[in-house]
Write an enzyme that holds these catalytic residues in place. Structure first.
Site, PDB file in Angstrom:
ATOM      1  N   PRO A   2     -31.954  85.557  15.737  1.00  0.00           N
ATOM      2  CA  PRO A   2     -32.779  85.192  14.582  1.00  0.00           C
ATOM      3  C   PRO A   2     -33.264  83.746  14.630  1.00  0.00           C
ATOM      4  CG  PRO A   2     -30.519  85.762  13.914  1.00  0.00           C
ATOM      5  CD  PRO A   2     -30.545  85.697  15.395  1.00  0.00           C
ATOM      6  N   GLU A   3     -34.548  83.547  14.469  1.00  0.00           N
ATOM      7  CA  GLU A   3     -35.089  82.206  14.303  1.00  0.00           C
ATOM      8  C   GLU A   3     -35.609  82.127  12.864  1.00  0.00           C
ATOM      9  OE1 GLU A   3     -37.037  80.383  17.550  1.00  0.00           O
ATOM     10  OE2 GLU A   3     -36.171  81.706  19.034  1.00  0.00           O
ATOM     11  N   LYS A  52     -32.562  78.176   9.404  1.00  0.00           N
ATOM     12  CA  LYS A  52     -31.874  79.437   9.715  1.00  0.00           C
ATOM     13  C   LYS A  52     -30.868  79.819   8.633  1.00  0.00           C
ATOM     14  CE  LYS A  52     -32.399  78.753  14.681  1.00  0.00           C
ATOM     15  NZ  LYS A  52     -31.717  78.653  15.983  1.00  0.00           N
ATOM     16  N   ARG A 254     -28.118  76.888  25.905  1.00  0.00           N
ATOM     17  CA  ARG A 254     -28.997  78.062  25.929  1.00  0.00           C
ATOM     18  C   ARG A 254     -29.947  77.946  27.114  1.00  0.00           C
ATOM     19  NH1 ARG A 254     -29.770  80.057  20.849  1.00  0.00           N
ATOM     20  NH2 ARG A 254     -30.714  81.815  21.910  1.00  0.00           N
TER      21      ARG A 254
END
Ligand SMILES: [Zn+2]
Length: 268
Positions: A2-3, A52, A254
């Protein structure tokens, strides 16, 4: 993963599903039982997001704060909820439908003041802050960190995740490893505007599409999944524009993706 646009859409969805209704809140799994008891039986006022983070406001000023993290998922539907299955952290049931939360990093009850404190630690959200470019640039301009790391820093830009950071840097033709303090103001302002444009489009469509129609094999308004990105998850494939091999490297935990042809290192 989710962004920010995902949380924005969830807030709209939950507001449509529950706003104005008295709801039952439970934690079939048990981990949120105490929190659920504090809000169950209250009126659900509205949901909103920042970066977020998702906030559910209940009558009496109590707020449930949710951060999905990497694995959190909200599902919802109209009608009556089925028997709970699996690790169901929070279930909200209203007269029009229900929503289930699983796997979230954070699910807690806060006061409005505590919510303000959560938001005040965050940088501007491109979806919320039209003038966020200057605020975020103040942080970027004094940092030696690579711009790709700064874009993932929620204190610089709230709601930006791994897909948007890679794609917006590609579209700007910016070397992801350039230190923040070597990025000039106009470049950052243009990047911020592009981020806003991409994130707002993702709020509307529910998916992240960053390729321009001319850069896809079959132009059209709704590209297939394989044609939606320039570099994200395209390591080893040829760049859509210059043909160079797209590269990947871990940055801030990431995988970062970039094209060495379109985003060259600047000679110093
Ligand atoms: Zn390229």
């Amino acid at each position: 993963v989710p962004e920010g646009h995902t949380l924005h859409r969830l807030a709209t969805l939950h507001t449509e599903l529950f706003a104005g209704d008295v709801v039952a809140v439970s934690s079939p799994q048990g981990r949120f039982s105490d929190g659920a008891a504090l809000v169950s039986g209250r009126r659900f006022e509205r949901a909103h997001s920042y970066g977020k983070h998702l906030f559910h406001e209940y009558s009496g000023g109590t707020v449930v704060h949710v951060h999905l993290g990497l694995y959190g998922v909200f599902t919802s539907a109209a009608g009556t909820a089925p028997q709970p299955v699996g690790a169901l952290r929070m279930r909200i049931e209203g007269p029009r439908g229900y929503a289930d939360l699983r796997g979230a990093t954070v699910c807690e009850v806060l006061t409005p003041e505590q919510c303000d404190a959560v938001v005040s630690r965050l940088g501007p959200d491109p979806l919320r802050s039209p003038n966020g470019a200057s605020r975020s640039f103040a942080r970027v301009a004094r940092s030696r960190a690579p711009v790709a790391a700064l874009l993932m820093d929620q204190g610089v830009a709230a709601g930006v995740g791994n897909v948007f950071r890679a794609e917006v840097l590609y579209r700007a033709g910016l070397d992801p490893f350039r230190p923040g303090r070597d990025v000039d103001g106009p470049t950052w302002t243009a990047l911020w505007a592009d981020l806003r444009r991409l994130m707002r489009a993702a709020v509307r469509s529910g998916r992240i599409v960053t390729t321009r129609p001319g850069d896809r094999a079959s132009p059209g308004d709704t590209p297939r999944a394989a044609a939606t990105h320039y570099v994200y998850r395209r390591a080893g494939l040829p760049c859509r524009r210059c043909g160079e091999t797209v590269r990947t490297e871990v940055l801030v935990g990431r995988n970062l993706f970039w094209c060495p042809g379109c985003q060259p290192r600047r000679r110093r």
